[in-house]
Motif scaffolding. Structure first.
Motif, short mmCIF file in Angstrom:
data_model
loop_
_atom_site.label_atom_id
_atom_site.label_comp_id
_atom_site.label_asym_id
_atom_site.label_seq_id
_atom_site.Cartn_x
_atom_site.Cartn_y
_atom_site.Cartn_z
N THR A 93 11.19 -0.20 -1.57
CA THR A 93 11.20 -0.09 -0.31
C THR A 93 10.40 -0.69 0.37
O THR A 93 10.29 -0.64 1.78
N SER A 94 9.45 -1.32 -0.13
CA SER A 94 8.25 -2.18 0.68
C SER A 94 7.81 -3.12 -0.17
O SER A 94 8.14 -3.29 -1.45
N GLY A 95 7.11 -4.12 0.52
CA GLY A 95 6.24 -5.04 -0.25
C GLY A 95 6.84 -5.87 -1.30
O GLY A 95 8.18 -6.60 -0.99
N ILE A 96 6.21 -6.13 -2.47
CA ILE A 96 6.78 -6.97 -3.50
C ILE A 96 8.17 -6.47 -3.93
O ILE A 96 9.17 -7.51 -4.00
N GLY A 97 8.36 -5.20 -4.35
CA GLY A 97 9.83 -4.81 -4.61
C GLY A 97 10.70 -4.88 -3.82
O GLY A 97 11.79 -5.54 -4.19
N CYS A 139 15.07 1.58 -5.50
CA CYS A 139 14.53 2.92 -5.63
C CYS A 139 13.12 3.04 -5.02
O CYS A 139 12.35 2.11 -5.06
N GLY A 140 12.69 4.32 -4.39
CA GLY A 140 11.57 4.76 -3.90
C GLY A 140 11.37 6.13 -4.00
O GLY A 140 12.55 6.92 -4.29
N SER A 141 10.35 6.59 -3.73
CA SER A 141 10.25 8.13 -3.43
C SER A 141 10.77 8.83 -2.23
O SER A 141 10.91 9.80 -2.03
N ASP A 150 11.20 10.36 -7.42
CA ASP A 150 9.69 10.45 -7.71
C ASP A 150 9.32 10.01 -8.81
O ASP A 150 9.49 10.83 -9.81
N LEU A 151 8.73 8.92 -9.35
CA LEU A 151 8.63 8.51 -10.51
C LEU A 151 7.23 9.07 -11.11
O LEU A 151 7.00 8.61 -12.41
N LYS A 152 6.65 9.85 -10.55
CA LYS A 152 5.33 10.38 -11.09
C LYS A 152 5.95 11.55 -11.88
O LYS A 152 4.91 12.27 -12.45
N ALA A 204 7.46 -0.23 -9.12
CA ALA A 204 6.70 0.67 -8.55
C ALA A 204 5.24 0.97 -9.04
O ALA A 204 5.04 1.17 -10.12
N GLY A 205 4.29 1.19 -8.17
CA GLY A 205 2.97 1.54 -8.55
C GLY A 205 2.16 1.80 -7.46
O GLY A 205 2.52 1.78 -6.05
N MET A 206 0.96 2.10 -7.72
CA MET A 206 -0.17 2.33 -6.69
C MET A 206 -1.39 1.77 -7.30
O MET A 206 -1.65 1.60 -8.35
N GLN A 207 -2.12 1.50 -6.22
CA GLN A 207 -3.67 0.86 -6.62
C GLN A 207 -4.55 2.02 -5.85
O GLN A 207 -4.38 2.72 -4.84
N1 LIG Z 1 -0.04 -6.37 -3.37
C1 LIG Z 1 -0.92 -6.53 -4.26
O1 LIG Z 1 -1.97 -7.32 -3.86
C2 LIG Z 1 -0.78 -6.24 -5.65
C3 LIG Z 1 -1.86 -6.60 -6.78
C4 LIG Z 1 -1.62 -6.18 -8.19
C5 LIG Z 1 -0.76 -5.42 -8.37
N2 LIG Z 1 0.16 -4.92 -7.49
C6 LIG Z 1 1.16 -3.98 -7.90
O2 LIG Z 1 2.36 -4.50 -7.48
C7 LIG Z 1 3.29 -3.46 -7.17
C8 LIG Z 1 4.00 -3.52 -5.67
O3 LIG Z 1 2.78 -3.74 -4.81
P1 LIG Z 1 2.93 -3.70 -3.18
O4 LIG Z 1 1.85 -4.29 -2.79
O5 LIG Z 1 4.48 -4.25 -3.03
O6 LIG Z 1 3.04 -2.15 -3.11
P2 LIG Z 1 3.64 -1.13 -1.94
O7 LIG Z 1 4.10 -1.87 -0.73
O8 LIG Z 1 2.75 -0.20 -1.77
O9 LIG Z 1 4.86 -0.76 -2.50
C9 LIG Z 1 4.64 0.10 -3.56
C10 LIG Z 1 6.21 0.75 -3.92
O10 LIG Z 1 6.23 1.63 -4.99
C11 LIG Z 1 7.05 2.88 -4.65
N3 LIG Z 1 6.36 3.91 -5.07
C12 LIG Z 1 5.18 4.40 -5.04
N4 LIG Z 1 4.90 5.75 -5.52
C13 LIG Z 1 6.25 5.97 -6.20
C14 LIG Z 1 6.88 7.02 -6.81
N5 LIG Z 1 5.82 7.95 -7.09
N6 LIG Z 1 8.01 7.12 -6.96
C15 LIG Z 1 8.74 6.03 -6.88
N7 LIG Z 1 8.42 4.97 -6.07
C16 LIG Z 1 7.05 5.03 -5.82
C17 LIG Z 1 6.96 2.76 -3.07
O11 LIG Z 1 8.10 3.47 -2.56
P3 LIG Z 1 7.79 4.89 -1.73
O12 LIG Z 1 7.05 4.59 -0.83
O13 LIG Z 1 9.43 4.77 -1.19
O14 LIG Z 1 7.54 5.91 -2.65
C18 LIG Z 1 6.92 1.22 -2.55
O15 LIG Z 1 8.27 0.88 -2.57
C19 LIG Z 1 2.58 -1.98 -7.39
O16 LIG Z 1 2.70 -1.55 -8.56
C20 LIG Z 1 1.23 -2.36 -7.02
O17 LIG Z 1 0.16 -1.92 -8.12
C21 LIG Z 1 -0.02 -5.20 -6.14
#
Ligand SMILES: NC(=O)c1ccc[n+]([C@@H]2O[C@H](COP(=O)([O-])OP(=O)(O)OC[C@H]3O[C@@H](n4cnc5c(N)ncnc54)[C@H](OP(=O)(O)O)[C@@H]3O)[C@@H](O)[C@H]2O)c1
Length: 184
Positions: A12-16, A33-35, A62-64, A91-94
């Motif tokens: 739903t955002s970012g890399i995915g 997929c997203g939550s 919600d993949l948690k 999907a992930g969080m930091q």
């Molecule tokens: N951006 C970076 O610099 C960076 C660096 C290293 C690793 N990563 C990893 O790369 C991945 C993508 O990063 P990003 O920057 O694109 O992050 P992001 O924009 O915050 O996107 C995170 C995605 O994960 C989904 N998500 C989060 N919690 C979820 C849940 N409980 N259930 C289902 N979906 C969930 C969100 O969807 P909803 O909001 O709809 O839930 C969203 O689509 C993450 O795993 C992140 O940790 C990113």
């Protein structure tokens, strides 16, 4: 050639979202997929659909939670009964904080989304991928840090390559795309 189906979590955002868009443009069926609710994901879904050559579905999960993981697998299987061909566990969080400031609840949340969900989804989808002889894991390395942030389009290009026949001999390994940060 048979049209393959890719499941991209966190699309739903970012890399995915970038990866899902590229895969759709290249002719894959895409399951996003997203939550968040479908309504809240509408902008992202519209982006992916706008240049898609084949179907685009959205699954809210919600993949948690175990219920969320089970529900995603069930819906993806109903969309693609033979099992998806490509799983992008994005999907992930930091959460950047000193360890003493990280609560157990936050820790459990991070582990659930970043580790448990990929484990569960892999264990669900990979057996059928193996039957199709298409399970792939990769490794790339670079020892010279670029000092530049990784672009979403670069990750999307990598995923497209991994999905291509050119990557068929890359298996049993992991990939790092971090501009050489870890190697440094
Ligand atoms: N951006 C970076 O610099 C960076 C660096 C290293 C690793 N990563 C990893 O790369 C991945 C993508 O990063 P990003 O920057 O694109 O992050 P992001 O924009 O915050 O996107 C995170 C995605 O994960 C989904 N998500 C989060 N919690 C979820 C849940 N409980 N259930 C289902 N979906 C969930 C969100 O969807 P909803 O909001 O709809 O839930 C969203 O689509 C993450 O795993 C992140 O940790 C990113």
């Amino acid at each position: 050639m048979e049209t393959k189906t890719a499941l991209v979590t966190g699309s739903t955002s970012g890399i995915g979202l970038g990866v899902a868009t590229s895969l759709a443009q290249k002719g894959y069926h895409v399951i996003m997929c997203g939550s968040r609710s479908k309504e809240d994901a509408l902008e992202a879904i519209t982006q992916v659909k706008s240049s898609a050559l084949h179907s685009v579905h959205y699954v809210q999960a919600d993949l948690k939670t175990e219920a969320g993981m089970v529900s995603l697998c069930k819906e993806a299987d109903s969309i693609c009964p033979g099992g998806v061909d490509i799983l992008v566990n994005n999907a992930g969080m930091q959460h950047v904080t000193p360890v003493e400031d990280c609560s157990l609840a936050k820790w459990n949340e991070i582990v659930a989304i970043n580790l448990t969900a990929p484990f569960y989804l892999i264990s669900h989808f990979v057996p059928r991928m193996k039957q199709k002889d298409e399970a792939k894991k990769r490794l790339f390395c670079d020892s010279q840090p670029t000092g530049k942030p990784v672009q979403v389009s670069q990750i999307a290009d990598l995923v497209l390559f991994l999905c291509s026949p050119g990557a068929d001999s890359m298996t049993g390994t992991s990939l790092v795309m971090d501009g050489g940060t870890i190697a440094k």
